[in-house]
Design a protein around this motif. Sequence first.
Motif, PDB file in Angstrom:
ATOM      1  N   PHE A 179      98.983  26.701  47.980  1.00 42.69           N
ATOM      2  CA  PHE A 179     100.317  27.249  47.724  1.00 42.69           C
ATOM      3  C   PHE A 179     100.514  28.487  48.588  1.00 42.69           C
ATOM      4  CE2 PHE A 179     103.176  30.052  45.175  1.00 42.69           C
ATOM      5  CZ  PHE A 179     104.321  29.287  45.309  1.00 42.69           C
ATOM      6  N   ARG A 180     101.534  28.435  49.435  1.00 39.80           N
ATOM      7  CA  ARG A 180     101.887  29.600  50.254  1.00 39.80           C
ATOM      8  C   ARG A 180     102.840  30.472  49.450  1.00 39.80           C
ATOM      9  NH1 ARG A 180     101.714  31.199  55.421  1.00 39.80           N
ATOM     10  NH2 ARG A 180     100.813  29.238  56.115  1.00 39.80           N
ATOM     11  N   PHE A 181     102.375  31.670  49.103  1.00 40.76           N
ATOM     12  CA  PHE A 181     103.111  32.573  48.220  1.00 40.76           C
ATOM     13  C   PHE A 181     103.654  33.736  49.047  1.00 40.76           C
ATOM     14  CE2 PHE A 181     102.677  35.637  44.383  1.00 40.76           C
ATOM     15  CZ  PHE A 181     104.035  35.494  44.111  1.00 40.76           C
ATOM     16  N   ASP A 182     104.929  33.636  49.429  1.00 45.44           N
ATOM     17  CA  ASP A 182     105.587  34.713  50.164  1.00 45.44           C
ATOM     18  C   ASP A 182     106.149  35.706  49.153  1.00 45.44           C
ATOM     19  OD1 ASP A 182     104.985  33.239  52.400  1.00 45.44           O
ATOM     20  OD2 ASP A 182     106.965  32.318  52.541  1.00 45.44           O
ATOM     21  N   HIS A 183     105.733  36.971  49.247  1.00 44.64           N
ATOM     22  CA  HIS A 183     106.147  37.944  48.235  1.00 44.64           C
ATOM     23  C   HIS A 183     106.129  39.355  48.816  1.00 44.64           C
ATOM     24  CE1 HIS A 183     101.764  37.797  48.154  1.00 44.64           C
ATOM     25  NE2 HIS A 183     101.769  39.039  47.676  1.00 44.64           N
ATOM     26  N   ASN A 184     106.824  40.235  48.097  1.00 47.27           N
ATOM     27  CA  ASN A 184     106.893  41.638  48.469  1.00 47.27           C
ATOM     28  C   ASN A 184     106.012  42.438  47.521  1.00 47.27           C
ATOM     29  OD1 ASN A 184     107.772  44.439  48.516  1.00 47.27           O
ATOM     30  ND2 ASN A 184     109.529  43.758  49.721  1.00 47.27           N
ATOM     31  N   TRP A 185     105.104  43.212  48.082  1.00 46.26           N
ATOM     32  CA  TRP A 185     104.215  44.028  47.245  1.00 46.26           C
ATOM     33  C   TRP A 185     104.196  45.458  47.789  1.00 46.26           C
ATOM     34  CZ3 TRP A 185     102.016  43.746  42.654  1.00 46.26           C
ATOM     35  CH2 TRP A 185     100.980  44.632  42.329  1.00 46.26           C
ATOM     36  N   GLU A 186     104.776  46.348  47.014  1.00 49.60           N
ATOM     37  CA  GLU A 186     104.839  47.766  47.354  1.00 49.60           C
ATOM     38  C   GLU A 186     105.449  47.980  48.730  1.00 49.60           C
ATOM     39  OE1 GLU A 186     100.915  49.343  46.867  1.00 49.60           O
ATOM     40  OE2 GLU A 186     101.038  49.335  44.668  1.00 49.60           O
ATOM     41  N   GLY A 187     106.557  47.258  48.971  1.00 49.82           N
ATOM     42  CA  GLY A 187     107.303  47.429  50.201  1.00 49.82           C
ATOM     43  C   GLY A 187     106.782  46.651  51.396  1.00 49.82           C
ATOM     44  N   THR A 188     105.729  45.855  51.203  1.00 46.38           N
ATOM     45  CA  THR A 188     105.157  45.059  52.303  1.00 46.38           C
ATOM     46  C   THR A 188     105.308  43.571  52.003  1.00 46.38           C
ATOM     47  OG1 THR A 188     103.512  46.797  52.728  1.00 46.38           O
ATOM     48  CG2 THR A 188     103.098  44.635  53.692  1.00 46.38           C
ATOM     49  N   ILE A 189     105.726  42.810  53.005  1.00 44.36           N
ATOM     50  CA  ILE A 189     105.883  41.364  52.863  1.00 44.36           C
ATOM     51  C   ILE A 189     104.546  40.689  53.148  1.00 44.36           C
ATOM     52  CG2 ILE A 189     107.096  39.303  53.647  1.00 44.36           C
ATOM     53  CD1 ILE A 189     108.863  41.251  52.141  1.00 44.36           C
ATOM     54  N   PHE A 190     104.108  39.845  52.218  1.00 42.73           N
ATOM     55  CA  PHE A 190     102.859  39.104  52.374  1.00 42.73           C
ATOM     56  C   PHE A 190     103.154  37.603  52.412  1.00 42.73           C
ATOM     57  CE2 PHE A 190     101.444  43.100  50.598  1.00 42.73           C
ATOM     58  CZ  PHE A 190     100.236  43.347  51.236  1.00 42.73           C
ATOM     59  N   ASN A 191     102.443  36.888  53.284  1.00 44.94           N
ATOM     60  CA  ASN A 191     102.492  35.421  53.341  1.00 44.94           C
ATOM     61  C   ASN A 191     101.093  34.916  53.004  1.00 44.94           C
ATOM     62  OD1 ASN A 191     104.245  36.387  56.077  1.00 44.94           O
ATOM     63  ND2 ASN A 191     105.327  35.238  54.525  1.00 44.94           N
ATOM     64  N   SER A 192     100.796  34.843  51.738  1.00 45.20           N
ATOM     65  CA  SER A 192      99.440  34.542  51.274  1.00 45.20           C
ATOM     66  C   SER A 192      99.307  33.069  50.911  1.00 45.20           C
ATOM     67  CB  SER A 192      99.098  35.397  50.044  1.00 45.20           C
ATOM     68  OG  SER A 192      99.291  36.765  50.315  1.00 45.20           O
ATOM     69  N   VAL A 193      98.187  32.477  51.317  1.00 37.91           N
ATOM     70  CA  VAL A 193      97.889  31.088  50.965  1.00 37.91           C
ATOM     71  C   VAL A 193      96.803  31.080  49.890  1.00 37.91           C
ATOM     72  CG1 VAL A 193      97.022  28.865  51.764  1.00 37.91           C
ATOM     73  CG2 VAL A 193      98.555  30.198  53.222  1.00 37.91           C
ATOM     74  N   LEU A 194      97.133  30.501  48.753  1.00 41.15           N
ATOM     75  CA  LEU A 194      96.191  30.384  47.646  1.00 41.15           C
ATOM     76  C   LEU A 194      95.626  28.975  47.606  1.00 41.15           C
ATOM     77  CD1 LEU A 194      98.365  32.189  44.992  1.00 41.15           C
ATOM     78  CD2 LEU A 194      96.070  32.924  45.575  1.00 41.15           C
ATOM     79  N   PHE A 195      94.318  28.879  47.448  1.00 46.82           N
ATOM     80  CA  PHE A 195      93.689  27.587  47.190  1.00 46.82           C
ATOM     81  C   PHE A 195      93.361  27.532  45.706  1.00 46.82           C
ATOM     82  CE2 PHE A 195      89.706  25.167  46.558  1.00 46.82           C
ATOM     83  CZ  PHE A 195      90.203  23.897  46.845  1.00 46.82           C
ATOM     84  N   ILE A 196      93.942  26.571  45.004  1.00 41.58           N
ATOM     85  CA  ILE A 196      93.764  26.445  43.559  1.00 41.58           C
ATOM     86  C   ILE A 196      92.975  25.175  43.272  1.00 41.58           C
ATOM     87  CG2 ILE A 196      94.931  26.300  41.325  1.00 41.58           C
ATOM     88  CD1 ILE A 196      97.376  27.598  42.756  1.00 41.58           C
ATOM     89  N   TYR A 197      91.806  25.363  42.727  1.00 40.57           N
ATOM     90  CA  TYR A 197      90.918  24.242  42.387  1.00 40.57           C
ATOM     91  C   TYR A 197      91.012  24.045  40.873  1.00 40.57           C
ATOM     92  CZ  TYR A 197      86.366  21.956  41.569  1.00 40.57           C
ATOM     93  OH  TYR A 197      85.357  21.116  41.156  1.00 40.57           O
ATOM     94  N   SER A 198      91.759  23.036  40.463  1.00 41.81           N
ATOM     95  CA  SER A 198      91.943  22.777  39.026  1.00 41.81           C
ATOM     96  C   SER A 198      90.942  21.717  38.578  1.00 41.81           C
ATOM     97  CB  SER A 198      93.378  22.327  38.743  1.00 41.81           C
ATOM     98  OG  SER A 198      93.765  21.266  39.580  1.00 41.81           O
ATOM     99  N   LEU A 199      90.119  22.080  37.615  1.00 42.52           N
ATOM    100  CA  LEU A 199      89.060  21.198  37.141  1.00 42.52           C
ATOM    101  C   LEU A 199      89.050  21.222  35.610  1.00 42.52           C
ATOM    102  CD1 LEU A 199      86.717  19.393  38.181  1.00 42.52           C
ATOM    103  CD2 LEU A 199      85.223  21.360  37.893  1.00 42.52           C
ATOM    104  N   PRO A 200      89.923  20.433  34.968  1.00 40.29           N
ATOM    105  CA  PRO A 200      89.981  20.434  33.503  1.00 40.29           C
ATOM    106  C   PRO A 200      88.701  19.881  32.883  1.00 40.29           C
ATOM    107  CG  PRO A 200      91.350  18.684  34.403  1.00 40.29           C
ATOM    108  CD  PRO A 200      90.903  19.516  35.560  1.00 40.29           C
TER     109      PRO A 200
END
Length: 335
Positions: free
Chosen positions: A233-254
């Motif tokens: 999931f590419r999470f584009d967000h603003n954090w404390e005035g800075t724009i981040f384009n962060s890629v999260l790898f989510i490993y779901s293992l129920p």
Amino acid sequence: MACQTGIRANDATKNAFNKGKQAKLRLIKAVVKNEELTLNYEYAGTANWRDDWKATLPECVDSFEPCFILFRMNTIHEWILITFADDRAPVKEKMLLAATCATFKSEFGQCYIQFERHITDRKDLSIDSFESWLKTKSDVGPMSEVEQELHNAQQERATVAHTGPQHMKGVAFPIDRNAEDALRKLAKGELNFVQLSVDTLNEAIKLEGTQDNLDAQDLAKKISRDKPRYTFFRFDHNWEGTIFNSVLFIYSLPASGSSIKERMLYSSCKGPFLDTVTRHLGVEISRKMEVDAKDDLSEKALLEVLHPLPQESPKHFAKPAPPRGAGPRRMITKV
């Protein structure tokens, strides 16, 4: 390095490749036509590869038409690539076939091909001739440098696949072409959500779904809570005035809803899979998460993972104050 033609597989050929990698086809024949790798013949086959060979080869081959033949023996990693170019065929077509070979292997997937053979006479396509040649390969007779490298790679992959989760290397399953394309688009920012699964039957990593503009607050709805999944999931967000384009790898293992074998394979495939994704597909992962059915995946939870609050340093133990009226502290010296 051989000169390449830039000729690519058309949609029908790509579809046959995908069906072949799902063990739905026994034989795929392609020719170079109209500057495309064009599907010429396909055969679903039966459970017996020897009977299928006798039923299709060499009858499906035209002596005057150079072609690529992919034949699957048993598993999806046991494909034989045959480049057929009879001496009587036009020189231009034989040269075109040779110059397109590397592209053909890349389009299909080199990791699926166990052996390669070049044939110039239809009679060498008989089952007897093939089994005699295959025996020399099994006995590991004299090989060229290229054949030796291919053999070593096959041996290494077979060792990893058989040792499985007992070793830290893990299990290196091939990534489906559609999944590779989606991950490359994720790396370029064309997609912000890519979800994949491990096909335990065909031993491959498959694409489950994509989206180009999934909102962070809708991410939790896309994560299966009863089936293991790999999710980017590419999470584009603003954090404390800075724009981040962060890629999260989510490993779901129920913990429930999947078999022990399935959970073990997901766990064993994760390391080699992420290595391929980061090294060869261009995806830069900012954070890795492992979640189960109860974990929070809200936008706030994602921000906490990407930007954890600084932890206060532990306070040193303070000496208690002396009792009132005890007077000044005295230094006692031993004599």
